[in-house]
Design a protein around this motif. Structure first.
Motif, mmCIF file in Angstrom:
data_model
loop_
_atom_site.group_PDB
_atom_site.id
_atom_site.type_symbol
_atom_site.label_atom_id
_atom_site.label_comp_id
_atom_site.label_asym_id
_atom_site.label_seq_id
_atom_site.Cartn_x
_atom_site.Cartn_y
_atom_site.Cartn_z
ATOM 1 N N LYS A 138 28.539 -11.500 -7.207
ATOM 2 C CA LYS A 138 28.207 -9.987 -6.738
ATOM 3 C C LYS A 138 28.692 -10.381 -5.422
ATOM 4 C CE LYS A 138 24.137 -10.821 -8.188
ATOM 5 N NZ LYS A 138 22.828 -10.868 -8.660
ATOM 6 N N TYR A 139 28.386 -9.187 -4.648
ATOM 7 C CA TYR A 139 28.685 -9.101 -3.192
ATOM 8 C C TYR A 139 27.484 -9.603 -2.444
ATOM 9 C CZ TYR A 139 28.935 -7.296 1.612
ATOM 10 O OH TYR A 139 29.190 -7.491 2.798
ATOM 11 N N THR A 140 28.041 -10.563 -1.888
ATOM 12 C CA THR A 140 27.060 -11.426 -0.932
ATOM 13 C C THR A 140 27.448 -11.427 0.512
ATOM 14 O OG1 THR A 140 27.885 -13.361 -1.443
ATOM 15 C CG2 THR A 140 26.292 -12.892 -2.931
ATOM 16 N N GLU A 141 26.210 -11.887 1.394
ATOM 17 C CA GLU A 141 26.661 -12.118 2.686
ATOM 18 C C GLU A 141 26.139 -13.344 3.173
ATOM 19 O OE1 GLU A 141 25.809 -7.560 4.023
ATOM 20 O OE2 GLU A 141 24.087 -8.758 4.080
ATOM 21 N N GLU A 142 26.414 -14.108 4.034
ATOM 22 C CA GLU A 142 26.321 -15.305 4.661
ATOM 23 C C GLU A 142 24.932 -15.363 5.259
ATOM 24 O OE1 GLU A 142 29.168 -18.579 6.016
ATOM 25 O OE2 GLU A 142 28.284 -17.545 7.926
ATOM 26 N N HIS A 143 24.112 -16.137 5.268
ATOM 27 C CA HIS A 143 22.904 -16.004 5.815
ATOM 28 C C HIS A 143 22.319 -17.500 6.315
ATOM 29 C CE1 HIS A 143 18.596 -15.384 6.890
ATOM 30 N NE2 HIS A 143 18.125 -16.492 6.199
ATOM 31 N N HIS A 144 22.470 -17.779 7.756
ATOM 32 C CA HIS A 144 21.829 -18.709 8.224
ATOM 33 C C HIS A 144 20.367 -19.053 8.108
ATOM 34 C CE1 HIS A 144 25.642 -17.837 10.325
ATOM 35 N NE2 HIS A 144 25.790 -19.087 10.332
ATOM 36 N N ALA A 145 19.857 -20.126 7.313
ATOM 37 C CA ALA A 145 18.587 -20.388 7.044
ATOM 38 C C ALA A 145 17.881 -20.527 8.006
ATOM 39 C CB ALA A 145 18.702 -21.469 6.014
ATOM 40 N N ILE A 146 18.273 -21.052 9.294
ATOM 41 C CA ILE A 146 17.374 -21.385 10.283
ATOM 42 C C ILE A 146 17.832 -20.405 11.420
ATOM 43 C CG2 ILE A 146 16.357 -23.166 12.051
ATOM 44 C CD1 ILE A 146 15.981 -23.603 8.911
ATOM 45 N N GLY A 147 17.141 -19.500 11.752
ATOM 46 C CA GLY A 147 17.379 -18.375 12.712
ATOM 47 C C GLY A 147 17.033 -18.662 14.126
ATOM 48 N N GLY A 148 17.491 -17.753 14.972
ATOM 49 C CA GLY A 148 17.325 -17.786 16.237
ATOM 50 C C GLY A 148 18.491 -17.804 17.022
ATOM 51 N N THR A 149 18.759 -17.567 18.250
ATOM 52 C CA THR A 149 19.987 -17.591 19.057
ATOM 53 C C THR A 149 20.592 -18.988 19.045
ATOM 54 O OG1 THR A 149 19.479 -15.917 20.394
ATOM 55 C CG2 THR A 149 21.107 -17.279 21.255
ATOM 56 N N ALA A 150 19.758 -20.131 19.283
ATOM 57 C CA ALA A 150 20.382 -21.231 19.321
ATOM 58 C C ALA A 150 20.350 -22.163 17.792
ATOM 59 C CB ALA A 150 19.486 -22.457 20.114
ATOM 60 N N ASN A 151 19.246 -21.622 17.148
ATOM 61 C CA ASN A 151 19.344 -22.357 15.748
ATOM 62 C C ASN A 151 20.262 -21.859 14.893
ATOM 63 O OD1 ASN A 151 17.407 -24.320 16.674
ATOM 64 N ND2 ASN A 151 15.640 -23.000 15.814
ATOM 65 N N ARG A 152 20.618 -20.609 14.974
ATOM 66 C CA ARG A 152 21.672 -20.233 14.067
ATOM 67 C C ARG A 152 23.102 -20.838 14.601
ATOM 68 N NH1 ARG A 152 25.697 -15.646 13.922
ATOM 69 N NH2 ARG A 152 25.518 -14.918 11.749
ATOM 70 N N LYS A 153 23.300 -21.255 15.629
ATOM 71 C CA LYS A 153 24.561 -22.196 15.948
ATOM 72 C C LYS A 153 24.397 -23.391 15.221
ATOM 73 C CE LYS A 153 25.725 -19.683 20.111
ATOM 74 N NZ LYS A 153 25.820 -19.739 21.463
ATOM 75 N N LEU A 154 23.105 -24.019 15.297
ATOM 76 C CA LEU A 154 22.864 -25.408 14.506
ATOM 77 C C LEU A 154 23.079 -25.170 13.415
ATOM 78 C CD1 LEU A 154 20.012 -26.454 17.055
ATOM 79 C CD2 LEU A 154 22.184 -27.580 16.677
ATOM 80 N N SER A 155 22.623 -23.949 12.497
ATOM 81 C CA SER A 155 22.659 -23.874 11.171
ATOM 82 C C SER A 155 24.166 -23.944 10.885
ATOM 83 C CB SER A 155 21.972 -22.575 10.742
ATOM 84 O OG SER A 155 20.691 -22.637 10.913
ATOM 85 N N GLU A 156 24.955 -23.229 11.394
ATOM 86 C CA GLU A 156 26.515 -23.111 11.133
ATOM 87 C C GLU A 156 26.896 -24.470 11.353
ATOM 88 O OE1 GLU A 156 30.056 -21.661 10.175
ATOM 89 O OE2 GLU A 156 28.155 -20.552 10.300
ATOM 90 N N LYS A 157 26.557 -25.439 12.416
ATOM 91 C CA LYS A 157 27.046 -26.652 12.480
ATOM 92 C C LYS A 157 26.894 -27.743 11.558
ATOM 93 C CE LYS A 157 26.726 -30.525 16.009
ATOM 94 N NZ LYS A 157 26.086 -31.151 17.238
ATOM 95 N N TYR A 158 25.402 -27.649 11.038
ATOM 96 C CA TYR A 158 25.084 -28.538 10.108
ATOM 97 C C TYR A 158 25.029 -27.984 8.571
ATOM 98 C CZ TYR A 158 23.444 -31.414 13.926
ATOM 99 O OH TYR A 158 23.240 -32.202 14.892
#
Length: 127
Positions: free
Chosen positions: A29-49
């Motif tokens: 189905k239509y889905t969107e990406e969600h970073h499991a660990i949020g917040g400004t800095a942690n969103r970038k870390l979620s992406e990295k890991y």
């Protein structure tokens, strides 16, 4: 980085991580990406890991079960992200990098009802 929590292929569509986990619904189905660990800095870390999943609109941002509206579903993803991180990066400390620990001692114990849960990407005919 690709997700270490949920394999998906944009060319084939994707299924919602929480639809699968909570309801056994594996339909694309239509889905969107969600970073499991949020917040400004942690969103970038979620992406990295690779701590991200695909969620349908209902489980992402609209509806009572949406992770942005439901703390229980948010915590479920955060705990599963930490478990995935610790399995994928055994030499790194999740709490040192993200500044949080979402897992209790009870969460770390093996549970009989957890055996067999999860989803695996099966190799199919690529023709």
């Amino acid at each position: 980085m690709k997700s270490i929590m949920q394999p998906y292929d944009r060319s084939r569509g994707s299924s919602c991580y929480l639809c699968q986990k909570l309801n056994g619904d594996c339909w694309d189905k239509y889905t969107e990406e969600h970073h499991a660990i949020g917040g400004t800095a942690n969103r970038k870390l979620s992406e990295k890991y690779g701590l991200k999943v695909r969620l349908c609109i209902y489980h992402h941002r609209e509806g009572p079960e949406a992770v942005h509206n439901n703390i229980n579903n948010m915590r479920l993803l955060q705990k599963e992200a930490q478990i995935a991180f610790e399995q994928h990066y055994p030499d790194l400390s999740f709490s040192d990098i993200f500044g949080m620990n979402y897992l209790t001692e009870e969460d770390r114990k093996p549970h009989k009802d957890k055996i067999g849960q999860g989803f695996f990407l099966m190799e199919g005919d690529k023709s």
